[in-house]
Design an enzyme around this catalytic site. Structure first.
Site, PDB file in Angstrom:
ATOM      1  N   HIS A  76      -6.322   9.649  -0.418  1.00 55.45           N
ATOM      2  CA  HIS A  76      -7.017   9.660   0.869  1.00 55.45           C
ATOM      3  C   HIS A  76      -6.213  10.282   2.009  1.00 55.45           C
ATOM      4  CE1 HIS A  76      -5.011   5.666   0.537  1.00 55.45           C
ATOM      5  NE2 HIS A  76      -4.682   5.906   1.793  1.00 55.45           N
ATOM      6  N   ASP A 118      -7.713   1.558   2.561  1.00 54.02           N
ATOM      7  CA  ASP A 118      -7.252   2.518   3.569  1.00 54.02           C
ATOM      8  C   ASP A 118      -8.135   3.744   3.754  1.00 54.02           C
ATOM      9  OD1 ASP A 118      -5.488   3.271   5.586  1.00 54.02           O
ATOM     10  OD2 ASP A 118      -4.198   4.407   4.235  1.00 54.02           O
ATOM     11  N   ASP A 174       1.065   5.064  -0.222  1.00 49.54           N
ATOM     12  CA  ASP A 174       0.372   6.355  -0.151  1.00 49.54           C
ATOM     13  C   ASP A 174       1.017   7.358  -1.094  1.00 49.54           C
ATOM     14  OD1 ASP A 174      -1.652   6.003   1.940  1.00 49.54           O
ATOM     15  OD2 ASP A 174       0.054   5.657   3.267  1.00 49.54           O
ATOM     16  N   HIS A 197       0.868  -1.185   0.000  1.00 49.01           N
ATOM     17  CA  HIS A 197       0.000   0.000   0.000  1.00 49.01           C
ATOM     18  C   HIS A 197       0.898   1.226   0.000  1.00 49.01           C
ATOM     19  CE1 HIS A 197      -3.207   2.763   0.690  1.00 49.01           C
ATOM     20  NE2 HIS A 197      -2.691   3.157   1.845  1.00 49.01           N
TER      21      HIS A 197
END
Length: 1037
Positions: free
Chosen positions: A446, A196, A74, A72
């Site tokens: 996000h 997430d 970001d 994951h």
């Protein structure tokens, strides 16, 4: 406390009594699917079943554990996007995405059984362009074999609470287009993957369903909700993403992951983890294989009991993991071998490398009936005192910049299409919308628009937007010069929100160009900072326009900033040019209500502002708003509006939890009032003020608030709200929008799907408000529209509140490791709330159109008087409207209205560039056909389009709550001479345009022509916003 909701169900195939079935809404839906899907994918251009045909074999009589290797990444959080990609500042966080991708590709080549999924195309596309041809071919083979699978496919994994739906579609389009262009059909994602984001919106599910995804997997849901779902074995459901689109248009299978997105405890084998690797040599003193296998078997059995099939999924990875992919894969190889070896001893567990799409394929084959979810997953909480509702408002200045940039990007896209190649290359240089498009896509991440990144990262997000505006401004200048026939020094005043624009403040005369991105004519109140003088304003036809010069109070009593105010009319998808000339240097008069002294106004019993539609009354002694009257509808509602602040929690005996960038936890249940100093121009404190405005002809009240810098010197964070109190009997109900689209009903202290045990009665009742929130009783409705995403609620009957700003002194323990103190321009936020009072049955027609107009308000561009002709034969034009040009105030030429003849070979895409969609119901275009410029008019057969419905779109009760989404019909009903086969991904009710029906009508005017589209449109353009792309005529349905 909420009551337990009764379950409703939908059949996945084989249920004769089911009225609705999974079979009808996704590619993976029926017992006959394998044959049906195969034929369907052969028929659909650009589609194939590689995502399912390449799936690994499972064992039907075992519990199959699908191990999903993933990272994951970001797109900005503790470090900037570039720092994450290149692996800079590992002292902040060890993360380097380029090394992750290098390592994963190498590890996948080492063993053909290994699989990996990837999400963030913002990173992958950058990495891809740095690779050699040989490496790119290796990656293409891995994708073709299904061993490297893309899930989601957007530029980022977008937030779902604070994002506008058009911006979501834009960022998804950017990522999916890259995958389509790079890998063709092999790169097509089959599942959406939002592991997430901090809560999940119903509109997001609706969009994903209409984009053609087969499933949706979530990581974060409320801790109580998740616990109850696990007990009931309802971790997987059908999510109905729309109450207004006919099922199964917006239905989407949705699964909740068991461990958010992290690996199970004791099974993390990344260089960032500390778990012991698998030691299978029994001679080693570190031998642990047997204990790990026993632990895994128990874990898999326990997790499998939460799900309804003999399949379960484990996420093996986490934030920025797999920089040394060999660590992960080598241990997973051993785990798979050791666990599967136990089958010889009677074990019922089978472990395999898999992907979310392959897991979904097995669920389909299980042929089960799934319950239906009709609400959303807000608010999100991960503990009794831990509601993630603060980020709905965090960093309001960045949220506003993002919303303005969305509008500017749509304007850029439209003018590029309208002006053709001259927009990209013209007298002002090379213009380009792409940098702003990419920056806006990054902002949907996000941790970006949410305001949950560190200060240095938030600054970098703002930098990307600002740099994206530059080439877009060049494109707008080229396009406006081309369309207006005149080259001017166009000026884009970016600081109008703080009343700064040097051209209007210093020039004796100048022009104001307003471009309208909406598909309908709008009237817009222009406000420009000027010098202390009087002005003469002329419209495009040379007629004098009434205007006023009003004074904007300053923090310094001796300083006042005058602003010129006038009403401008702008045609649909066109622009108007207004001329402004200074006529004297005398000081303008200040309107009386803005300068009434306390002594003088005490003589009045009431103080009010009003126009022909609205009257707002204020208490002459306190300055508070006391009532709003809708004169047109004869409605009167007592309304008390003021500002308050919640003291941010620093932790207490019940919980250590503090308010932070993510978490909203007030110190108590009651906010603290601030003192009032003046009326109309209201000062609530030294750092909180408001201006109440009511323009002529306006059916709503405008409240412009300014908050900040919020004082925190006493060590107490503050969370500032604007609250409206009325006597409406609302019974605990209020209503908020979902990503600017449909409206959801909320109920205080209640959740539709479980019995709520609420420990935080304020934060636990906050919901995201993207464009509007309202309360109502049987007769009246009070609606408040916002100019950016905010948190909102109704904590008492007849009450409505919106959080406008927050500044905190402590971190909330969610990984950011710094308090939300805000620095620089983010310290002060200025925004608007638009207040509507209407009858319940008629309110939607007003707030839908007003919300759309607020998001896509006319773009203001200034230029000094004069300027050269665009070319010697050019005729200056003061107005362009939808293809009809008005020259210098004369009458526009007559352009023939087209009818729906034989269709051009055109393809329309929504998000997934390979999923052709049915075009929309075009009959509402008929009452006002769209004029087409003469140079675009081919000979057409005399076939008329369908008749209009009896009601206009915004009043038709069968339509969705916001006009941009509307029911559609298939092409054959409009142009029977060109039948269209039903293809994979074809939707009976797609969202056609983020900008609404009127935009689609103009688009219809172009695609209904019998000959190909005009060549001067250039390459494919994002024509009218997010959802539409216009492709060259050789592409057909």
């Amino acid at each position: 406390m909420g009551r337990r909701a009764q379950a409703s169900w939908v059949c996945a195939g084989g249920c004769q009594d089911a009225a609705e079935s999974w079979m009808n809404s996704r590619a993976l839906r029926a017992p006959l699917l394998p044959v049906f899907l195969f034929l369907l994918l052969l028929a659909a251009p650009g589609a194939r079943a590689a995502g399912y045909e390449t799936c690994p074999r499972v064992k039907p009589n075992k519990l199959n554990v699908h191990l999903v290797a993933h990272t994951h990444d970001d797109v900005g959080w503790l470090k900037t996007v570039d720092q994450y990609f290149y692996g800079i500042h590992n002292d902040i966080q060890h993360a380097g995405v380029q090394y992750i991708l290098d390592s994963v590709i190498s590890a996948l080549q080492a063993d053909p059984n290994r699989r990996f999924i990837y999400v963030e195309i913002a990173f992958f596309s950058r990495w891809w362009h740095q690779q050699t041809n040989a490496t790119q071919e290796v990656v293409r083979n891995l994708v073709r074999q299904g061993r490297l699978e893309f899930v989601n496919g957007g530029w980022v994994m977008n937030d779902e609470a604070t994002t506008y739906y058009g911006a979501i579609v834009d960022q998804m389009t950017l990522g999916l287009r890259f995958l389509k262009d790079t890998f063709g059909n092999d790169g097509r994602p089959h599942v959406a993957w939002h592991i997430d984001p901090f809560g999940h919106s119903r509109e997001q599910a609706s969009l994903f369903a209409q984009m053609g995804f087969d499933g949706f997997f979530l990581g974060r849901i409320d801790y109580e909700d998740k616990q109850i779902r696990a007990e009931r074995r309802e971790m997987e459901q059908m999510w109905r993403g729309s109450t207004s689109l006919k099922p199964p248009t917006a239905d989407l299978f949705t699964g909740i992951l068991p461990n958010n997105y992290n690996p199970p405890e004791k099974l993390c084998w990344d260089m960032l983890c500390t778990d012991s690797p698998v030691v299978e040599d029994p001679r080693s003193p570190e031998y642990n294989a047997k204990s790990l296998v026993d632990y895994f078997l128990k874990l898999a059995t326990s997790q499998g009991q939460q799900y309804r099939t003999n399949h379960t999924m484990m996420t093996m990875g986490s934030d920025f993991q797999y920089e040394n992919a060999n660590l992960w894969f080598k241990n997973l190889d051993k785990l798979i071998q050791l666990v599967n070896a136990q089958q010889a001893n009677g074990s019922g567990i089978h472990v395999l490398y898999s992907t979310p799409a392959c897991y979904l394929w097995e669920l389909h084959k299980a042929n089960l009936t799934w319950s239906v979810k009709k609400d959303d997953f807000f608010p999100y909480a991960d503990g009794p005192h831990m509601f993630w509702t603060g980020f709905y408002t965090s960093r309001p200045a960045l949220k506003r910049f993002e919303r303005l940039s969305y509008k500017f990007l749509q304007v850029c896209n439209q003018l590029e299409a309208l002006a053709g190649p001259a927009a990209s290359q013209g007298p002002y240089g090379s213009g380009n919308c792409a940098p702003l498009n990419e920056a806006m896509a990054v902002l949907q991440h996000h941790d970006a628009v949410t305001g949950t990144a560190r200060q240095l990262v938030a600054d970098d997000y703002a930098r990307q937007l600002s740099e994206g505006w530059g080439p877009s401004e060049v494109l707008l200048s080229n396009a406006l010069a081309r369309l207006s026939g005149s080259k001017k020094t166009f000026t884009f005043c970016r600081d109008l929100n703080i009343s700064i624009c040097p051209l209007s403040q210093k020039s004796a005369s100048f022009q104001v160009i307003l471009y309208n991105p909406l598909g309908r004519k709008v009237d817009h109140m222009v406000r420009l900072p000027v010098s202390k003088s009087s002005f003469h304003v002329k419209d495009p036809s040379g007629q004098t326009v009434p205007n006023s010069v009003v004074v904007v109070p300053s923090a310094e009593p001796q300083e006042h900033y005058p602003e010129l105010v006038f009403s401008a009319s702008v045609p649909a998808l066109g622009f108007s040019i207004y001329s402004v000339t200074k006529i004297s240097h005398r000081k303008p008069l200040i309107p009386l209500p803005n300068s009434i002294s306390r002594k003088f106004r005490s003589r009045f019993r009431v103080l009010a502002i009003e126009n022909e539609y609205i009257r707002a009354t204020f208490n002459p002694d306190t300055g508070f708003l006391t009532e709003i009257r809708n004169k047109d509808k004869n409605l009167l509602l007592p309304v008390n509006q003021s500002f308050f602040w919640y003291g941010a929690s620093s932790g207490d005996l019940e919980s250590w939890q503090t308010s932070g960038a993510y978490i909203f936890r007030p110190e108590g249940r009651k906010p603290y009032p601030t003192p009032l100093v003046q009326e109309l121009h209201q000062n609530f404190s030294a750092w909180c003020s408001q201006v109440v405005r009511l323009y002529q002809g306006q059916r709503h009240l405008e409240l412009e608030w300014t908050v900040g810098p919020i004082p925190v010197g006493e060590g107490w964070g503050k969370e500032v709200i604007s609250r409206f109190d009325t006597p409406l009997k609302t019974n605990g109900l209020f209503y908020t929008d979902s990503n600017g689209r449909e409206i959801l009903q909320r109920k205080r202290d209640y959740r539709p799907t479980w019995e709520l045990d609420l420990w935080e009665p304020v934060a636990g009742n906050y919901y995201p408000v993207n464009t509007r929130i309202y309360i109502k009783d049987r007769n009246m409705q009070l609606t408040v529209l916002t100019d950016r995403s905010q948190g909102g609620s109704s904590l008492g009957n007849g009450s409505l509140e919106l959080m406008v700003h927050r500044r905190l002194v402590k971190d909330d323990g969610r990984g950011l490791q710094e308090p939300l103190t805000e620095k620089g321009s983010g310290l002060v936020a200025r925004g608007r709330h638009l207040v509507l009072l209407d009858r319940v049955g008629e309110a939607a027609a007003g707030h839908r159109l007003l919300a759309e107009k607020e998001v896509l308000a006319p773009q203001v561009v200034l230029a000094p008087d004069g300027g050269a002709l665009y070319h010697p034969q050019a005729t200056p034009r003061m107005q362009v409207r939808g293809g009809t040009q008005v020259r210098g105030g004369g009458k526009g030429r007559k352009d023939r209205n087209i009818t729906c003849g034989e269709w051009s070979r055109v393809q329309v895409f929504l998000g997934k560039a390979w999923s052709p969609l049915a075009l929309g119901r075009l009959s509402p275009c008929r009452p006002a056909p769209i004029p087409v410029p003469a140079q675009y008019q081919p000979p057409l057969p005399g076939r008329e389009p369908p008749h209009a419905p009896s009601l206009p779109p915004h009043l038709d009760p069968t339509w969705t709550p916001l006009s941009p989404a509307f029911p559609t019909a298939h092409l054959p009903s409009l142009c029977p001479s060109k039948p269209v086969p039903r293809l994979h991904g074809l939707r009976s009710s797609p969202t056609v345009s983020s900008l609404g029906l009127d935009h689609f009508c103009l688009f219809w005017a172009w695609i209904c022509m019998a000959t190909p589209l005009p060549e001067n449109l250039g390459p494919p353009h994002s024509l009218f916003g997010s959802a539409l792309s216009l492709h060259k005529p050789e592409v057909s349905f």
